[in-house]
Write a protein that holds these residues in place. Structure first.
Motif, PDB file in Angstrom:
ATOM      1  N   HIS A 154       0.809  -1.145  -0.124  1.00  0.00           N
ATOM      2  CA  HIS A 154      -0.022   0.062  -0.144  1.00  0.00           C
ATOM      3  C   HIS A 154       0.748   1.291  -0.160  1.00  0.00           C
ATOM      4  O   HIS A 154       0.402   2.334   0.288  1.00  0.00           O
ATOM      5  N   GLY A 155       1.972   1.204  -0.394  1.00  0.00           N
ATOM      6  CA  GLY A 155       2.905   2.193  -0.665  1.00  0.00           C
ATOM      7  C   GLY A 155       3.642   2.900   0.586  1.00  0.00           C
ATOM      8  O   GLY A 155       4.106   4.208   0.514  1.00  0.00           O
ATOM      9  N   LEU A 156       3.708   2.252   1.617  1.00  0.00           N
ATOM     10  CA  LEU A 156       4.355   2.666   2.832  1.00  0.00           C
ATOM     11  C   LEU A 156       5.639   2.235   2.840  1.00  0.00           C
ATOM     12  O   LEU A 156       5.960   1.117   2.382  1.00  0.00           O
ATOM     13  N   ASP A 157       6.720   2.784   3.568  1.00  0.00           N
ATOM     14  CA  ASP A 157       8.034   2.355   3.574  1.00  0.00           C
ATOM     15  C   ASP A 157       8.250   1.537   5.104  1.00  0.00           C
ATOM     16  O   ASP A 157       7.919   2.017   6.095  1.00  0.00           O
ATOM     17  N   PRO A 158       8.328   0.219   4.723  1.00  0.00           N
ATOM     18  CA  PRO A 158       8.326  -0.498   6.208  1.00  0.00           C
ATOM     19  C   PRO A 158       9.603  -0.501   6.808  1.00  0.00           C
ATOM     20  O   PRO A 158       9.599  -0.766   8.298  1.00  0.00           O
ATOM     21  N   TYR A 159      10.699   0.417   6.228  1.00  0.00           N
ATOM     22  CA  TYR A 159      11.956   0.648   7.018  1.00  0.00           C
ATOM     23  C   TYR A 159      11.909   2.032   7.664  1.00  0.00           C
ATOM     24  O   TYR A 159      12.765   2.215   8.562  1.00  0.00           O
ATOM     25  N   ALA A 160      10.876   2.688   7.884  1.00  0.00           N
ATOM     26  CA  ALA A 160      10.504   3.848   8.177  1.00  0.00           C
ATOM     27  C   ALA A 160       9.632   3.896   9.275  1.00  0.00           C
ATOM     28  O   ALA A 160       9.951   4.626  10.483  1.00  0.00           O
ATOM     29  N   ASN A 161       8.653   3.259   9.456  1.00  0.00           N
ATOM     30  CA  ASN A 161       7.641   3.023  10.478  1.00  0.00           C
ATOM     31  C   ASN A 161       7.213   1.544  10.338  1.00  0.00           C
ATOM     32  O   ASN A 161       7.350   0.849   9.740  1.00  0.00           O
ATOM     33  N   GLY A 162       6.645   1.515  11.606  1.00  0.00           N
ATOM     34  CA  GLY A 162       6.055  -0.078  11.868  1.00  0.00           C
ATOM     35  C   GLY A 162       4.712   0.025  11.403  1.00  0.00           C
ATOM     36  O   GLY A 162       4.077   0.817  10.737  1.00  0.00           O
ATOM     37  N   PRO A 163       4.065  -1.525  11.230  1.00  0.00           N
ATOM     38  CA  PRO A 163       2.662  -1.570  10.901  1.00  0.00           C
ATOM     39  C   PRO A 163       1.425  -0.831  11.490  1.00  0.00           C
ATOM     40  O   PRO A 163       0.621  -0.805  10.952  1.00  0.00           O
ATOM     41  N   ALA A 164       1.921  -0.350  12.626  1.00  0.00           N
ATOM     42  CA  ALA A 164       0.586   0.665  13.037  1.00  0.00           C
ATOM     43  C   ALA A 164       0.321   1.526  12.117  1.00  0.00           C
ATOM     44  O   ALA A 164      -1.002   2.284  12.328  1.00  0.00           O
ATOM     45  N   GLU A 165       1.249   1.962  11.334  1.00  0.00           N
ATOM     46  CA  GLU A 165       0.792   3.205  10.216  1.00  0.00           C
ATOM     47  C   GLU A 165      -0.207   2.926   9.186  1.00  0.00           C
ATOM     48  O   GLU A 165      -0.937   3.645   8.462  1.00  0.00           O
ATOM     49  N   LEU A 166      -0.424   1.466   9.054  1.00  0.00           N
ATOM     50  CA  LEU A 166      -1.293   1.093   8.005  1.00  0.00           C
ATOM     51  C   LEU A 166      -2.625   1.122   8.437  1.00  0.00           C
ATOM     52  O   LEU A 166      -3.252   0.569   9.548  1.00  0.00           O
ATOM     53  N   VAL A 168      -5.464   0.253   6.457  1.00  0.00           N
ATOM     54  CA  VAL A 168      -6.260  -0.805   5.960  1.00  0.00           C
ATOM     55  C   VAL A 168      -5.730  -2.065   6.362  1.00  0.00           C
ATOM     56  O   VAL A 168      -4.899  -2.491   7.267  1.00  0.00           O
ATOM     57  N   LEU A 169      -6.554  -3.177   5.836  1.00  0.00           N
ATOM     58  CA  LEU A 169      -6.174  -4.560   6.260  1.00  0.00           C
ATOM     59  C   LEU A 169      -6.138  -4.681   7.932  1.00  0.00           C
ATOM     60  O   LEU A 169      -5.238  -5.158   8.472  1.00  0.00           O
ATOM     61  N   PRO A 170      -7.208  -4.344   8.669  1.00  0.00           N
ATOM     62  CA  PRO A 170      -6.998  -4.368  10.201  1.00  0.00           C
ATOM     63  C   PRO A 170      -6.657  -5.703  10.795  1.00  0.00           C
ATOM     64  O   PRO A 170      -6.147  -5.708  11.825  1.00  0.00           O
ATOM     65  N   ASN A 171      -7.217  -6.862  10.086  1.00  0.00           N
ATOM     66  CA  ASN A 171      -6.802  -8.027  11.001  1.00  0.00           C
ATOM     67  C   ASN A 171      -5.460  -7.961  10.792  1.00  0.00           C
ATOM     68  O   ASN A 171      -4.592  -8.982  11.645  1.00  0.00           O
ATOM     69  N   VAL A 172      -4.734  -7.783   9.714  1.00  0.00           N
ATOM     70  CA  VAL A 172      -3.144  -8.043   9.551  1.00  0.00           C
ATOM     71  C   VAL A 172      -2.721  -7.319  10.605  1.00  0.00           C
ATOM     72  O   VAL A 172      -1.464  -7.524  11.301  1.00  0.00           O
ATOM     73  N   VAL A 173      -3.068  -5.959  10.761  1.00  0.00           N
ATOM     74  CA  VAL A 173      -2.293  -4.929  11.710  1.00  0.00           C
ATOM     75  C   VAL A 173      -2.429  -5.472  13.394  1.00  0.00           C
ATOM     76  O   VAL A 173      -1.576  -5.590  13.929  1.00  0.00           O
ATOM     77  N   GLN A 174      -3.740  -5.668  13.562  1.00  0.00           N
ATOM     78  CA  GLN A 174      -3.900  -5.879  15.089  1.00  0.00           C
ATOM     79  C   GLN A 174      -3.413  -7.224  15.468  1.00  0.00           C
ATOM     80  O   GLN A 174      -3.127  -7.379  16.870  1.00  0.00           O
ATOM     81  N   ASN A 175      -2.953  -8.176  14.633  1.00  0.00           N
ATOM     82  CA  ASN A 175      -2.228  -9.529  15.329  1.00  0.00           C
ATOM     83  C   ASN A 175      -0.890  -9.380  15.226  1.00  0.00           C
ATOM     84  O   ASN A 175      -0.236 -10.240  15.846  1.00  0.00           O
ATOM     85  N   VAL A 176      -0.171  -8.053  15.084  1.00  0.00           N
ATOM     86  CA  VAL A 176       1.212  -7.806  15.116  1.00  0.00           C
ATOM     87  C   VAL A 176       1.280  -7.589  16.639  1.00  0.00           C
ATOM     88  O   VAL A 176       0.553  -7.057  17.275  1.00  0.00           O
ATOM     89  N   HIS A 177       2.466  -8.404  17.005  1.00  0.00           N
ATOM     90  CA  HIS A 177       2.830  -8.034  18.762  1.00  0.00           C
ATOM     91  C   HIS A 177       3.047  -6.727  18.906  1.00  0.00           C
ATOM     92  O   HIS A 177       3.590  -5.978  18.000  1.00  0.00           O
ATOM     93  N   PRO A 178       2.510  -6.309  20.177  1.00  0.00           N
ATOM     94  CA  PRO A 178       2.568  -4.995  20.294  1.00  0.00           C
ATOM     95  C   PRO A 178       4.060  -4.365  20.318  1.00  0.00           C
ATOM     96  O   PRO A 178       4.358  -3.223  20.101  1.00  0.00           O
ATOM     97  N   LEU A 179       5.167  -5.070  20.852  1.00  0.00           N
ATOM     98  CA  LEU A 179       6.459  -4.714  20.734  1.00  0.00           C
ATOM     99  C   LEU A 179       6.886  -4.441  19.144  1.00  0.00           C
ATOM    100  O   LEU A 179       7.610  -3.377  18.911  1.00  0.00           O
TER     101      LEU A 179
END
Length: 533
Positions: A154-166, A168-179
């Motif tokens: 979705h055009g975001l830089d994974p090396y600049a920020n974590g998945p919390a910036e996403l 869309v795809l809420p199921n993907v984001v919410q299952n990432v460990h809080p750390l």
């Protein structure tokens, strides 16, 4: 008398069922170990039952989803809570015990020369098969893989920020460990491209994403299986033993595949790259190991050793000139593949992933040796002074890093004659990196084990491999949270690891199985007296 004889015959039959073929009795030649035994159906079936239990129990005790579309709040959701979760954990550890038991038995057969490589390969694949559709085991890293791929999609830089910036795809984001929600990706750009492709197919379906990730990572397993027989032929080991250590072990079956972890694909490129160097195809070797680095940066540790292997194969009396030629060619190939791979994966020469390599250092526990030393020193000093723990861990890690660099340079220098020696030194350097460089995660030990498995092994060293494999698999809870400070649990893990290691050298080392048979003999009726008293 007939009752006694009948009982002895039944006892012998029961003993035979504990192994696939009867064990030799004490005081007799080990003739059975000198011939190939029957196919170990029971051992393979035991491990398959164990991995099936792992898969089923993981629905309640593994890396379950925040919103589970399978169990949800339906009639089976009880397995995720209270007594149901306790039952799931009991089943999971029972399954784990069966897998380890089967693996150790298979190892005894391999060491005795009773089976070839085919049964071990079939066993490993059978044990992996149920885990293909299992929730993640002993980790939640796969959810981070999918989230970072979604960022790239979705055009975001994974090396600049974590998945919390996403957004869309809420199921993907919410299952990432809080750390890791706000942590940049620590993986190579090529793996992020692979994750992007997976998410482009599975979208917000986390179950399909996990399963497809495992399917894709099977490519790495296939590459390792292709390379291992050829590595064994050149490094002097035994293929059944190598497959038992590198492919059928709990670290591979449960961690790398059941996890799953992207190390599995990196190891495939590493194994074929090292094989190519041994076959004097050095251009291919450097290219493949660099590609492995674009999946997980750890593969870069092997590159300097490939330079010595290339230099040793060049003609001419001047070792210095050969080294310079091989070094220049290796650097040119590395830069070309690195730049092209990064550009293809990210659409630009984004070097931000180098900064992401520091993210895993947020993990601090005593499984990493220097971190453990720092914590131990802090604990002693904290008894008499109120001081923060971080300086002690930081200093211990810094000292260990200096020691690791010195160790790595020494191993690299000792590899200057190339050949098998360079491969061995590269393997133990990879193990040293896994142990000394923070963090130390259980599956990191596979980096060195896959290469070193192709060398000759002594039985006692293999028993140490069993102890380590069982220990590092169990020191994390099935949910992926660490269990390293649950000291009662760790004590049980240590005992289980040592017992498994002893079982490789001697079946039933503490007589736990035979202890159940002896009492039955004591209650048998005495034989009737014969003759004239």
């Amino acid at each position: 008398m007939r009752a006694v004889l009948l009982h002895r015959v039944i006892s012998r039959i029961e003993m035979a069922t504990t192994t696939d073929t009867a064990q030799p009795t004490a005081g007799t030649p080990d003739r059975g170990f000198l011939t190939i035994s029957r196919f170990p159906y029971r051992t393979i079936a035991m491990g398959t039952v164990g991995s099936t239990l792992l898969m089923l129990a993981a629905l309640g005790a593994g890396g379950i989803l925040i919103r589970d579309p399978v169990l949800g709040h339906g009639p089976l959701s009880w397995i995720r809570y209270g007594h149901g979760r306790a039952l799931a954990n009991a089943l999971l550890y029972t399954g784990f015990a069966l897998v380890v038991w089967a693996w150790v038995r298979l190892g005894r057969y391999a060491l005795a020369g009773r089976i070839g490589s085919r049964p071990i390969l079939i066993a490993a694949l059978c044990w992996m098969a149920p885990l293909l559709v299992s929730p993640p085991l002993f980790t939640r890293d796969v959810f981070s893989y999918l989230a970072q791929g979604a960022q790239l999609l979705h055009g975001l830089d994974p090396y600049a920020n974590g998945p919390a910036e996403l957004s869309v795809l809420p199921n993907v984001v919410q299952n990432v460990h809080p750390l890791w929600q706000t942590t940049p990706a620590p993986y190579g750009p090529l793996f992020l491209l692979i994750s992007k492709g997976i998410v482009s197919i599975t979208q917000d379906d986390m179950i399909a994403g996990v399963v497809l990730t495992r399917v894709v990572l099977l490519v790495g397993l296939g590459m390792t299986l292709w390379a291992l027989p050829r590595l064994v032929a050149r490094l002097g080991g035994k293929l059944p033993v190598a497959l038992w250590v590198a492919v059928a072990s709990p670290m591979m079956v449960i961690h790398l595949f059941g996890g799953p972890h992207n190390d599995l694909m990196m190891l495939g490129f590493l194994a074929i790259g090292v094989l190519a160097a041994l076959e004097r195809r050095h251009v291919i070797a450097v290219v493949l190991v660099t590609v492995g680095m674009l999946i997980k940066p750890t593969a870069a540790v092997a590159l300097p050793f490939l330079v010595w292997m290339w230099a040793a194969d060049l003609p001419g009396p001047s070792k210095v000139r050969n080294f310079l030629k091989a070094g220049a060619a290796s650097v040119a190939l590395f830069l070309g593949v690195f730049v092209a791979g990064t550009w293809i994966s990210l659409g630009s020469l984004n070097l931000g992933w180098w900064s992401g390599l520091s993210a895993p250092q947020l993990i601090a526990n005593w499984l990493n040796f220097p971190t453990g030393i720092g914590e131990a020193v802090y604990t002693l000093i904290h008894l008499v002074a109120n001081v923060p723990p971080s300086p002690f861990v930081t200093i211990a890690r810094a000292i260990a890093m200096v020691g690791l660099v010195a160790f790595g340079l020494r191993q690299w220098w000792l590899s200057r004659n190339g050949g098998k020696e360079a491969v061995y030194r590269a393997a133990i350097t990879l193990l040293a990196v896994a142990i000394l460089m923070p963090p130390t995660l259980p599956w990191y030990l596979t980096w060195g084990f896959v290469l070193i498995s192709a060398f000759p092994w002594q039985r006692r060293n293999l028993s140490a491999v069993v102890a380590v494999s069982v220990f590092v698999t169990l020191v994390y809870y099935p949910t992926g949270e660490q269990a390293l400070y649950d000291w009662t649990f760790i004590a049980v893990v240590v005992v289980a690891s040592l017992y498994a290691a002893a079982s490789l050298l001697r079946p039933d080392p503490l007589g736990l199985i035979s202890a159940w048979r002896k009492p039955r003999e004591e209650f048998l009726p005495e034989p009737a007296p014969t003759g004239r008293g």
